[in-house]
Design an enzyme around this catalytic site. Structure first.
Site, PDB file in Angstrom:
ATOM      1  N   GLY A  83       0.763  -1.333   0.011  1.00  0.00           N
ATOM      2  CA  GLY A  83      -0.108  -0.091  -0.054  1.00  0.00           C
ATOM      3  C   GLY A  83       0.713   1.156   0.049  1.00  0.00           C
ATOM      4  CG  ASP A  97      -6.508  -0.338  10.190  1.00  0.00           C
ATOM      5  OD1 ASP A  97      -5.546  -1.136  10.833  1.00  0.00           O
ATOM      6  OD2 ASP A  97      -7.241  -0.601   9.040  1.00  0.00           O
ATOM      7  CE  LYS A 140      -9.424   3.389   7.662  1.00  0.00           C
ATOM      8  NZ  LYS A 140      -9.856   2.257   6.935  1.00  0.00           N
TER       9      LYS A 140
END
Length: 178
Positions: free
Chosen positions: A47, A105, A133
């Site tokens: 990512g 996250d 997050k």
């Protein structure tokens, strides 16, 4: 305009300009802090590859980059199990290391990465993420460079994917649950 990635519909979330502004801001903060530290940047694949590339070009000092591949996702959710797929080959003893991530996250994958770096006797370890997050974060370690805090929405584009697709999108899209 909404797009389809595999079987899901996504709507626009962040433009290319907004992305570029965030990258420039993060690069400036890192440059101000680490210009004289000779850091090694460790991009977490898959990512972070787009963000890591843009970040490296935006720094105002020479730096090295390498990559590690770790995964805990399947589809749109985390499995809770972290797999190290490609390891770290550089000598990190006493070295300043900046981990570059696309999104943090729960924090489980990053915690595993921090353990690996400790085993390799890395010196000053900093964490840099494009997205954070906070509503899902379960750990207590410090994240040094956050591009943008977001709610717990599933996003694709700019390196982020849905089952391997959507990484090539120039802007970021959020799943449309309507």
């Amino acid at each position: 305009m909404n797009i389809r990635v595999k079987d899901k519909i996504f709507k626009p979330y962040m433009s290319e300009k907004e992305i570029a502004d965030i990258v420039a801001d993060v690069a400036k903060r890192i440059s101000d802090d680490l210009r004289d530290k000779d850091p090694l940047f460790l991009g977490v694949l898959n990512g972070s590859f787009v963000f890591a590339s843009d970040l490296m070009r935006a720094l105002n000092f020479d730096a090295q980059i390498s990559f590690v591949k770790m995964s805990s996702y399947c589809g749109t959710g985390t499995t809770g199990t972290v797999k190290q797929l490609i390891g770290i080959n550089e000598d990190l003893a006493g070295r300043t290391v900046v981990i570059v991530e696309d999104v943090i996250d729960t924090g489980i994958s990053m915690e595993k990465m921090l353990e690996l770096l400790k085993q390799k006797n890395a010196g000053d370890v900093r964490i840099c993420t494009f997205f954070f997050k906070p509503g899902k974060f379960q750990k207590s370690y410090k994240i040094d460079y956050i591009g943008k805090s977001i709610p717990d929405d599933f996003i694709v584009g700019y390196g982020l994917d849905y089952d391997g697709y959507g990484r090539n999108l120039k802007q970021i899209y959020v799943i449309d649950n309507q």
